[in-house]
Design a protein around this motif. Structure first.
Motif, PDB file in Angstrom:
ATOM      1  N   VAL A 731     -16.711   2.728  -8.421  1.00  0.00           N
ATOM      2  CA  VAL A 731     -17.365   2.297  -7.222  1.00  0.00           C
ATOM      3  C   VAL A 731     -18.061   3.572  -6.668  1.00  0.00           C
ATOM      4  CG1 VAL A 731     -17.641   0.541  -5.393  1.00  0.00           C
ATOM      5  CG2 VAL A 731     -15.818   0.461  -7.024  1.00  0.00           C
ATOM      6  N   ALA A 732     -19.479   3.613  -6.094  1.00  0.00           N
ATOM      7  CA  ALA A 732     -19.891   4.507  -5.398  1.00  0.00           C
ATOM      8  C   ALA A 732     -20.891   3.928  -4.493  1.00  0.00           C
ATOM      9  CB  ALA A 732     -20.890   5.303  -6.226  1.00  0.00           C
ATOM     10  N   THR A 733     -21.009   4.671  -3.416  1.00  0.00           N
ATOM     11  CA  THR A 733     -21.585   4.106  -2.256  1.00  0.00           C
ATOM     12  C   THR A 733     -23.109   4.824  -2.264  1.00  0.00           C
ATOM     13  OG1 THR A 733     -19.908   4.256  -0.866  1.00  0.00           O
ATOM     14  CG2 THR A 733     -22.158   4.313   0.111  1.00  0.00           C
ATOM     15  N   ARG A 734     -24.100   3.868  -2.250  1.00  0.00           N
ATOM     16  CA  ARG A 734     -25.710   4.485  -2.383  1.00  0.00           C
ATOM     17  C   ARG A 734     -26.259   4.166  -0.710  1.00  0.00           C
ATOM     18  NH1 ARG A 734     -29.191   1.178  -4.043  1.00  0.00           N
ATOM     19  NH2 ARG A 734     -31.047   2.936  -4.432  1.00  0.00           N
ATOM     20  N   LEU A 735     -27.121   5.191  -0.425  1.00  0.00           N
ATOM     21  CA  LEU A 735     -28.013   5.173   0.889  1.00  0.00           C
ATOM     22  C   LEU A 735     -26.833   5.092   2.037  1.00  0.00           C
ATOM     23  CD1 LEU A 735     -30.861   2.911  -0.205  1.00  0.00           C
ATOM     24  CD2 LEU A 735     -30.392   5.206  -0.687  1.00  0.00           C
ATOM     25  N   PRO A 736     -25.832   5.878   2.332  1.00  0.00           N
ATOM     26  CA  PRO A 736     -24.918   5.581   3.152  1.00  0.00           C
ATOM     27  C   PRO A 736     -25.417   5.748   4.843  1.00  0.00           C
ATOM     28  CG  PRO A 736     -25.007   8.044   2.429  1.00  0.00           C
ATOM     29  CD  PRO A 736     -25.748   7.338   1.528  1.00  0.00           C
ATOM     30  N   LEU A 737     -26.528   6.485   5.103  1.00  0.00           N
ATOM     31  CA  LEU A 737     -26.910   6.289   6.390  1.00  0.00           C
ATOM     32  C   LEU A 737     -27.645   5.098   6.649  1.00  0.00           C
ATOM     33  CD1 LEU A 737     -28.788   9.876   6.603  1.00  0.00           C
ATOM     34  CD2 LEU A 737     -26.834   9.118   7.509  1.00  0.00           C
ATOM     35  N   THR A 738     -28.283   4.322   5.701  1.00  0.00           N
ATOM     36  CA  THR A 738     -29.033   2.948   5.843  1.00  0.00           C
ATOM     37  C   THR A 738     -27.638   1.988   6.089  1.00  0.00           C
ATOM     38  OG1 THR A 738     -30.794   3.758   4.594  1.00  0.00           O
ATOM     39  CG2 THR A 738     -30.767   1.397   5.287  1.00  0.00           C
ATOM     40  N   LEU A 739     -26.731   2.263   5.360  1.00  0.00           N
ATOM     41  CA  LEU A 739     -25.466   1.236   5.190  1.00  0.00           C
ATOM     42  C   LEU A 739     -24.925   1.509   6.616  1.00  0.00           C
ATOM     43  CD1 LEU A 739     -23.224  -0.420   3.810  1.00  0.00           C
ATOM     44  CD2 LEU A 739     -22.379   1.845   3.395  1.00  0.00           C
ATOM     45  N   ALA A 740     -24.479   2.412   7.098  1.00  0.00           N
ATOM     46  CA  ALA A 740     -24.039   2.848   8.430  1.00  0.00           C
ATOM     47  C   ALA A 740     -24.761   2.006   9.650  1.00  0.00           C
ATOM     48  CB  ALA A 740     -23.728   4.083   8.802  1.00  0.00           C
ATOM     49  N   GLU A 741     -26.358   2.267   9.532  1.00  0.00           N
ATOM     50  CA  GLU A 741     -27.120   1.605  10.561  1.00  0.00           C
ATOM     51  C   GLU A 741     -27.055   0.245  10.336  1.00  0.00           C
ATOM     52  OE1 GLU A 741     -31.819   1.984  11.619  1.00  0.00           O
ATOM     53  OE2 GLU A 741     -30.950   3.056  10.014  1.00  0.00           O
ATOM     54  N   ALA A 742     -26.666  -0.287   9.340  1.00  0.00           N
ATOM     55  CA  ALA A 742     -26.706  -1.942   9.275  1.00  0.00           C
ATOM     56  C   ALA A 742     -25.371  -2.712   9.382  1.00  0.00           C
ATOM     57  CB  ALA A 742     -27.163  -2.293   7.812  1.00  0.00           C
ATOM     58  N   GLY A 743     -24.369  -1.769   9.834  1.00  0.00           N
ATOM     59  CA  GLY A 743     -23.022  -2.343  10.059  1.00  0.00           C
ATOM     60  C   GLY A 743     -22.009  -2.146   9.276  1.00  0.00           C
ATOM     61  N   GLY A 744     -22.239  -1.263   8.038  1.00  0.00           N
ATOM     62  CA  GLY A 744     -21.142  -1.010   7.178  1.00  0.00           C
ATOM     63  C   GLY A 744     -21.031  -2.120   6.208  1.00  0.00           C
ATOM     64  N   TRP A 745     -19.760  -2.136   5.343  1.00  0.00           N
ATOM     65  CA  TRP A 745     -19.567  -2.888   4.360  1.00  0.00           C
ATOM     66  C   TRP A 745     -19.112  -4.330   4.718  1.00  0.00           C
ATOM     67  CZ3 TRP A 745     -21.448  -1.433  -0.080  1.00  0.00           C
ATOM     68  CH2 TRP A 745     -21.219  -0.032  -0.264  1.00  0.00           C
ATOM     69  N   THR A 777     -13.102 -12.314  -9.435  1.00  0.00           N
ATOM     70  CA  THR A 777     -12.066 -11.646  -8.884  1.00  0.00           C
ATOM     71  C   THR A 777     -12.832 -10.568  -8.032  1.00  0.00           C
ATOM     72  OG1 THR A 777     -10.567 -11.750 -10.708  1.00  0.00           O
ATOM     73  CG2 THR A 777     -10.079  -9.805  -9.263  1.00  0.00           C
ATOM     74  N   LEU A 778     -12.886 -11.033  -6.526  1.00  0.00           N
ATOM     75  CA  LEU A 778     -13.679 -10.160  -5.525  1.00  0.00           C
ATOM     76  C   LEU A 778     -12.756  -9.020  -4.806  1.00  0.00           C
ATOM     77  CD1 LEU A 778     -15.579 -13.190  -4.062  1.00  0.00           C
ATOM     78  CD2 LEU A 778     -16.309 -11.560  -5.903  1.00  0.00           C
ATOM     79  N   ALA A 779     -13.291  -7.691  -4.977  1.00  0.00           N
ATOM     80  CA  ALA A 779     -12.625  -6.907  -3.978  1.00  0.00           C
ATOM     81  C   ALA A 779     -13.299  -6.606  -2.803  1.00  0.00           C
ATOM     82  CB  ALA A 779     -12.271  -5.559  -4.833  1.00  0.00           C
ATOM     83  N   HIS A 780     -12.852  -6.570  -1.672  1.00  0.00           N
ATOM     84  CA  HIS A 780     -13.743  -6.491  -0.397  1.00  0.00           C
ATOM     85  C   HIS A 780     -13.832  -4.727  -0.178  1.00  0.00           C
ATOM     86  CE1 HIS A 780     -13.508 -10.500   0.867  1.00  0.00           C
ATOM     87  NE2 HIS A 780     -12.276 -10.694   0.380  1.00  0.00           N
ATOM     88  N   LEU A 781     -15.143  -4.330  -0.339  1.00  0.00           N
ATOM     89  CA  LEU A 781     -15.413  -3.089  -0.267  1.00  0.00           C
ATOM     90  C   LEU A 781     -15.120  -2.468   1.158  1.00  0.00           C
ATOM     91  CD1 LEU A 781     -18.779  -2.867  -2.128  1.00  0.00           C
ATOM     92  CD2 LEU A 781     -16.437  -2.512  -2.978  1.00  0.00           C
ATOM     93  N   GLU A 782     -15.046  -3.120   2.315  1.00  0.00           N
ATOM     94  CA  GLU A 782     -14.534  -2.704   3.421  1.00  0.00           C
ATOM     95  C   GLU A 782     -13.277  -2.292   3.407  1.00  0.00           C
ATOM     96  OE1 GLU A 782     -15.031  -4.091   8.076  1.00  0.00           O
ATOM     97  OE2 GLU A 782     -14.592  -5.454   6.710  1.00  0.00           O
ATOM     98  N   GLU A 783     -12.358  -2.759   2.408  1.00  0.00           N
ATOM     99  CA  GLU A 783     -10.937  -2.218   2.350  1.00  0.00           C
ATOM    100  C   GLU A 783     -11.067  -1.072   1.207  1.00  0.00           C
ATOM    101  OE1 GLU A 783      -7.088  -3.655  -0.060  1.00  0.00           O
ATOM    102  OE2 GLU A 783      -8.612  -5.162   0.405  1.00  0.00           O
ATOM    103  N   VAL A 784     -11.701  -1.402   0.203  1.00  0.00           N
ATOM    104  CA  VAL A 784     -11.670  -0.493  -1.118  1.00  0.00           C
ATOM    105  C   VAL A 784     -12.220   0.835  -0.642  1.00  0.00           C
ATOM    106  CG1 VAL A 784     -12.737  -0.110  -3.292  1.00  0.00           C
ATOM    107  CG2 VAL A 784     -12.013  -2.208  -2.667  1.00  0.00           C
ATOM    108  N   LEU A 785     -13.282   0.972   0.263  1.00  0.00           N
ATOM    109  CA  LEU A 785     -14.063   2.162   0.626  1.00  0.00           C
ATOM    110  C   LEU A 785     -13.869   2.671   1.944  1.00  0.00           C
ATOM    111  CD1 LEU A 785     -17.620   1.279  -1.241  1.00  0.00           C
ATOM    112  CD2 LEU A 785     -15.701   2.724  -2.239  1.00  0.00           C
ATOM    113  N   ASP A 786     -12.687   2.178   2.444  1.00  0.00           N
ATOM    114  CA  ASP A 786     -12.318   2.575   3.938  1.00  0.00           C
ATOM    115  C   ASP A 786     -12.094   4.067   3.972  1.00  0.00           C
ATOM    116  OD1 ASP A 786      -9.890   2.273   2.714  1.00  0.00           O
ATOM    117  OD2 ASP A 786      -9.156   1.687   4.669  1.00  0.00           O
TER     118      ASP A 786
END
Length: 796
Positions: A731-745, A777-786
Motif C-alpha cells: 500500500v502506498a500513499t499518493r498526493l499526500p499534501l492534497t490528502l492532508a488538506e482533505a482531512g486524511g484517511w 476484507t476491509l483494512a482501515h487505512l487510518e490504522e494501516v498508514l498511521d
C-alpha cells in the motif's frame, strides 16, 4: 556452451548497483557484500570491469576487452569477489559494453594502435567500422581556434618511434620514418591523419558512439570480433563466476537481435538490455532476454505520484517565462540539429549508399541532388516515435517514420521514397542497418540530451525514457503497466535511479510534491526570477526546480550541474561553442541566490512545505518498485535519501559506514521515524528486499480502496511462491499534501484479498485487524498508514 533462453533463466530477486572506479575497486566491493546480504539484495550488479581508458571514472570506455582492469584490482580481485558473493548466496551481474571501445589514448588500446599503424592490413581492421575507401583514418584531436587546426600541426613531434601531440602518442607505419625526416612528411605517410577536433562531426571516417569521437564502434556482428570481445566475459561464466549480464546501448549494434541470440548460445544466465522503450512499445519477442534495464518502469512508477491538477499552473508559468512547452516541436528541432550537425558524418555515410536523382539530361547527380538525399536521410532519422525500428519485424515503426518525414518535408517525397524502397527491399542491407543504428543516436542526443534541457516546464518528467508531454499517470494506467510487465517480461529489471538518470528518485519525488502546490510554487518562481534570474528562460526554470528538488545543495554542485544543463540545451552556450560571458553569469548565480538571505529563506520555506510529502512519495515509489513485477535494482546509496543530479554528481562516493550503522539499529528492532536521516527508507528497503527474497512473489492483483480518500491509495497484491491465495499486499500513499488538506484517511478502507490467516505489517510488526463487510476484507487505512505512508502486509 549453453543454449538456454535467457528470458527464462534464473533471475536474481533483486540487484544492487555499484559504480566501480579508481578509489572504489573490486576489493572495496567485496568488503560491502556482508552489508548487501543483510540488506536483502539478491545480486551484486557491477559497472564495467574490463580494462578502461587511463583515469576512467565509469568503465564504459573499455580499451582492452581481454582483461579485467588492473586499476580495479585485476582478475584476482574479480574472482575473489565472485567467490565471496556466491558463498553468501548473492548472484553476480556485470555491465558489458559491446558497442564501442575508447580510442582517446591510442597507446592504451592495442587494437586501435595496430589499425593506425597498419591500416586495412591490420588483423584488427575488421573489428572497427571504418570507411577505408574514404582515405586515411581521420583522428579529430588537434586544437582549432578557427584556423582548421593548421597551427596545431606545427606542434606535432617525433619521439620514441611515435608521432606525438601533447600527451597523445600515435604509431608510425613500418618504413615511413627515417632519421631527419620532417615531421609533417612523416605524418602524411601514415594510415591516419590528425585533424581539427571540429571535423569529427562532419567528416569522420569511422563509426562512433553518439558524437563522441573518442569512442569507436566495434563490429560485434562479425563472429570473430564477437568471440574476441567476449572471450574474457564468457570465461567467467564457464567458471561459474557470472550469473547475469547487463548489455549497454544495444540499439547501437548493427543487428541487436542477432547479437543477443549469439550471446544466448554462449551464456545461459540472466540478461537485460539497456533499451529505452517509448510508451506502449515492447521489446521484440525474438530477443532471448529477460527484459530492459527498467526505464519504462521508472516512467510509470514516478508518474503515478504526480498530481495532474498541477499541469495548468506549471504550463502557464513556462509560457510566461518564455519556455518551450510544445515537447514534440522541441524534440524535432533538437533532433534535426543532432542529425544535421552533430551526426553529419553518419548521415553523409548513409546517404552515400542511396541513389540520388540525377538532373534531367545528366547522368551524374548534381550537388543539389546529393544535398537533398542527405536532407531526406536526416529528416527520416528525426521522425521515429521509437528509438529504433527493428526490421523486418518492426516494419510498422519504420512506416510511421517515413510517413511522418514526408508530412514534415513533402518537398523530399521522392528522396524519402527512394530510401523507403531501398530499405524495405533489403532490410538487412547496409543502408537499412546504418539508418537503424543512427536513429537511436538522433533520438537520444536530440531528445534526452537537448530537448529535455529546453522544455523544462516540469523537470520531474524530463527523465531517461520519460515523456514530458504526459504530465501524470493515473492509478489505472499504472496497474495496467504493472500487469503487462508481469505477464510479458516478469524477469525484466525495474529501476528508479541509475548512473544515467537526470536526477535521483528522491529529487523526482520531491518535485512530484510540487505538482500538488503548483500555483504557489509558480508565484514563488516569478518573484525569485525578478530578483535573481539565470540568463536563459529554460535554464532559469530548471535552476529553481533543481534548487528546491535537491536542497540542501552547495554552490559547487549546483554550478557544475547548471553549466552542464546549459551546454546540453545549446540555447546560450554549448560544449563545442562556449559563450564565456553567458557561462560566467551561470557560475555567479548559485552564490547570488545562496548569499541573498531573504531569497534563500523563501527557497527554504518552499522546500519545507514539500519535504515531508517528498519523503512520502519516495517511500511509496520505492515500495511499488521493490515488491512489484520485475527484478528491482537499487542504485548505490539510495537506501537512504539521495538528492543526486545527473552524472558525474550521481557517482559521488557513498558513505557505507553510516548506512551499515543505521542498518544495525534497524536489525535490532528499531522502527525509525520518517525524518531527515533517511533511516525510514533504509528500513523500507530492507523490509521489501528481504520479503521479496523470502516470498518470491508472483502474479499481480490491483487492490481497490473505498471512501473519501480512495484516490490517494495505490495498492496491489501478489501471491507467494507455492501459495494458493495472495499473501502479500503493498500500500502506498499518493498526493499526500492534497490528502492532508482533505482531512486524511478517515473513513477510507482497502479491500484485501480473501483467504485464511491474518495480515501483519512488516514495517511496524502490527497485526492488522480488518473487518469483514459484504464479503470483503476491509483494512482501515487510518490504522494501516498511521506510522508510515506505506505498508508491506503479509498473510501469516
Amino acid at each position: 556452451m549453453s543454449t538456454n533462453d535467457t528470458s527464462t533463466a534464473a533471475a536474481p530477486t533483486s540487484t544492487y548497483r555499484l559504480q566501480l572506479r579508481p578509489g572504489f575497486t573490486l576489493d572495496d566491493a567485496a568488503g560491502l557484500l556482508d552489508y548487501l546480504d543483510r540488506l536483502g539484495a539478491g545480486a551484486l550488479y557491477l559497472s564495467p570491469v574490463l580494462a578502461a581508458a587511463p583515469g576512467s571514472q565509469h568503465g564504459y570506455d573499455v580499451v582492452d576487452p581481454s582483461r579485467v582492469s588492473p586499476v580495479l584490482g585485476g582478475d584476482t580481485a574479480r574472482e575473489a569477489l565472485a567467490a565471496k558473493a556466491h558463498d553468501l548466496g548473492l548472484g553476480v551481474v556485470v555491465d558489458i559494453v559491446p558497442n564501442h571501445v575508447s580510442v582517446a589514448r591510442a597507446d592504451a588500446n592495442p587494437w586501435w594502435w595496430d589499425v593506425l599503424a597498419r591500416g586495412r592490413d591490420s588483423v584488427y581492421a575488421r573489428c572497427f567500422d571504418i570507411d577505408f575507401d574514404a582515405g586515411p583514418i581521420l583522428v579529430p584531436v588537434l586544437g582549432d581556434d578557427g584556423d582548421g587546426g593548421r597551427a596545431a600541426l606545427a606542434e606535432l613531434a617525433l619521439a620514441d618511434g611515435c608521432l606525438v601531440y601533447h600527451d597523445k602518442r600515435y604509431p608510425l607505419a613500418p618504413g615511413t620514418h627515417a632519421p631527419g625526416d620532417p615531421v609533417e612528411r612523416v605524418h602524411e605517410r601514415q594510415h591516419y591523419r590528425l585533424v581539427s577536433w571540429r571535423r569529427g562531426d562532419g567528416e569522420l571516417t569511422y563509426r562512433r558512439f553518439f558524437d563522441v569521437s573518442e569512442l569507436a564502434a566495434v563490429r560485434v556482428e562479425d563472429p570473430g570480433v564477437f568471440d574476441a570481445t567476449h572471450a574474457e566475459i564468457l570465461r567467467w561464466a564457464r567458471l561459474g563466476q557470472l550469473d547475469g549480464l547487463r548489455v549497454d546501448h544495444v540499439d547501437g549494434l548493427t543487428d541487436p537481435g542477432g547479437y543477443l541470440r549469439r550471446l544466448a548460445e554462449h551464456f545461459g544466465g540472466w540478461v537485460v538490455v539497456e533499451k529505452i522503450l517509448a510508451p506502449g512499445e515492447s521489446l521484440p519477442q525474438s530477443w532471448p532476454v529477460a527484459g530492459t534495464t527498467g526505464y519504462d518502469a521508472l516512467r510509470e512508477i514516478c508518474g503515478v505520484f504526480v498530481d495532474p491538477s498541477g499541469e495548468a499552473d506549471l504550463t502557464t508559468l513556462a509560457l510566461d517565462q518564455g519556455v518551450e512547452v510544445d515537447v514534440v516541436e522541441a524534440d524535432v528541432r533538437a533532433r534535426r540539429h543532432a542529425a544535421t550537425a552533430l551526426l553529419r558524418a553518419e548521415v553523409r555515410r548513409i546517404a552515400a549508399l542511396l541513389p540520388p536523382r540525377p538532373p534531367e539530361g545528366r547522368e551524374e547527380p548534381s550537388d543539389e541532388a546529393v544535398r537533398r538525399r542527405e536532407e531526406a536521410v536526416a529528416e527520416l532519422l528525426c521522425s521515429f516515435d521509437v528509438y529504433r525500428s527493428y526490421l523486418p519485424e518492426g516494419e510498422r515503426d519504420w512506416v510511421r517514420a517515413v510517413e511522418t518525414a514526408a508530412e514534415r518535408r513533402p518537398d523530399l517525397a521522392f528522396e524519402l521514397e527512394v530510401v523507403d524502397r531501398r530499405v524495405r527491399r533489403d532490410p538487412h542491407g547496409e543502408a537499412a542497418r546504418r539508418i537503424q543504428q543512427t536513429s537511436g543516436m538522433v533520438v537520444a542526443m536530440g531528445t534526452e540530451n537537448t530537448a529535455f534541457y529546453r522544455a523544462t516546464r516540469f523537470a520531474a518528467l524530463n527523465e531517461v525514457g520519460g515523456d514530458p508531454a504526459d504530465f501524470a499517470l493515473t492509478p489505472d494506467e499504472f496497474h495496467d503497466g504493472a500487469a503487462r510487465r508481469e505477464a510479458s517480461r516478469p524477469r525484466t529489471m525495474t529501476t528508479l535511479s541509475t548512473h544515467d538518470t537526470k536526477r535521483s528518485e528522491d529529487v523526482r519525488a520531491r518535485l512530484a510534491a510540487l505538482s500538488e502546490v503548483a500555483e504557489p510554487f509558480a508565484e514563488a518562481v516569478r518573484r525569485w526570477t525578478e530578483r535573481c534570474a539565470l540568463p536563459e528562460p529554460a535554464l532559469n526554470l530548471l535552476g529553481w526546480q533543481t534548487l528546491v528538488g535537491a536542497w540542501p545543495i552547495g554552490e559547487e554542485r549546483l554550478t557544475e550541474y547548471l553549466l552542464k544543463a546549459a551546454r546540453e540545451a545549446r540555447l546560450g552556450t554549448s560544449w563545442t561553442d562556449p559563450d564565456t560571458d553567458f557561462e560566467d553569469r551561470v557560475r555567479s548565480w548559485p552564490a547570488r541566490v545562496l548569499g541573498d538571505t531573504a531569497l534563500r529563506g523563501e527557497v527554504v520555506s518552499v522546500v519545507e512545505s514539500v519535504r515531508e510529502a517528498g519523503w512520502s512519495n519516495s517511500l511509496g515509489q520505492k515500495a511499488l518498485q521493490l515488491l512489484g513485477p520485475g527484478v528491482p535494482d537499487l542504485y548505490q546509496g539510495t537506501e537512504l535519501w539521495d538528492l543526486s543530479l545527473v552524472d558525474p554528481d550521481n557517482r559521488r562516493p557513498v558513505d557505507y559506514q553510516a548506512r551499515a550503522d543505521l542498518l544495525a539499529h534497524v536489525e535490532g528492532g528499531w522502527r525509525p521515524p520518517v525524518d531527515a536521516t533517511g533511516a525510514a527508507k533504509l528500513h523500507l528497503v530492507r523490509t521489501c528486499l528481504r520479503t521479496r527474497r523470502e516470498l518470491r512473489p508472483q502474479g499481480y492483483l490491483p487492490l481497490t480502496a473505498s471512501g473519501p480518500a480512495a484516490r490517494h491509495a495505490l495498492a496491489f497484491a501478489r501471491t507467494s511462491r507455492g501459495a494458493a491465495h495472495p499473501g502479500l499486499a503493498v500500500v502506498a500513499t499518493r498526493l499526500p499534501l492534497t490528502l492532508a488538506e482533505a482531512g486524511g484517511w478517515s473513513g477510507t478502507a482497502l479491500a484485501l484479498p480473501s483467504g485464511p490467516g491474518t495480515w501483519t505489517d512488516r514495517l511496524t510488526g502490527r497485526v492488522i485487524a480488518p473487518e469483514r463487510a459484504d464479503g470483503l476484507t476491509l483494512a482501515h487505512l487510518e490504522e494501516v498508514l498511521d506510522r508510515y505512508p506505506v505498508a508491506v502486509l503479509t498473510r501469516e
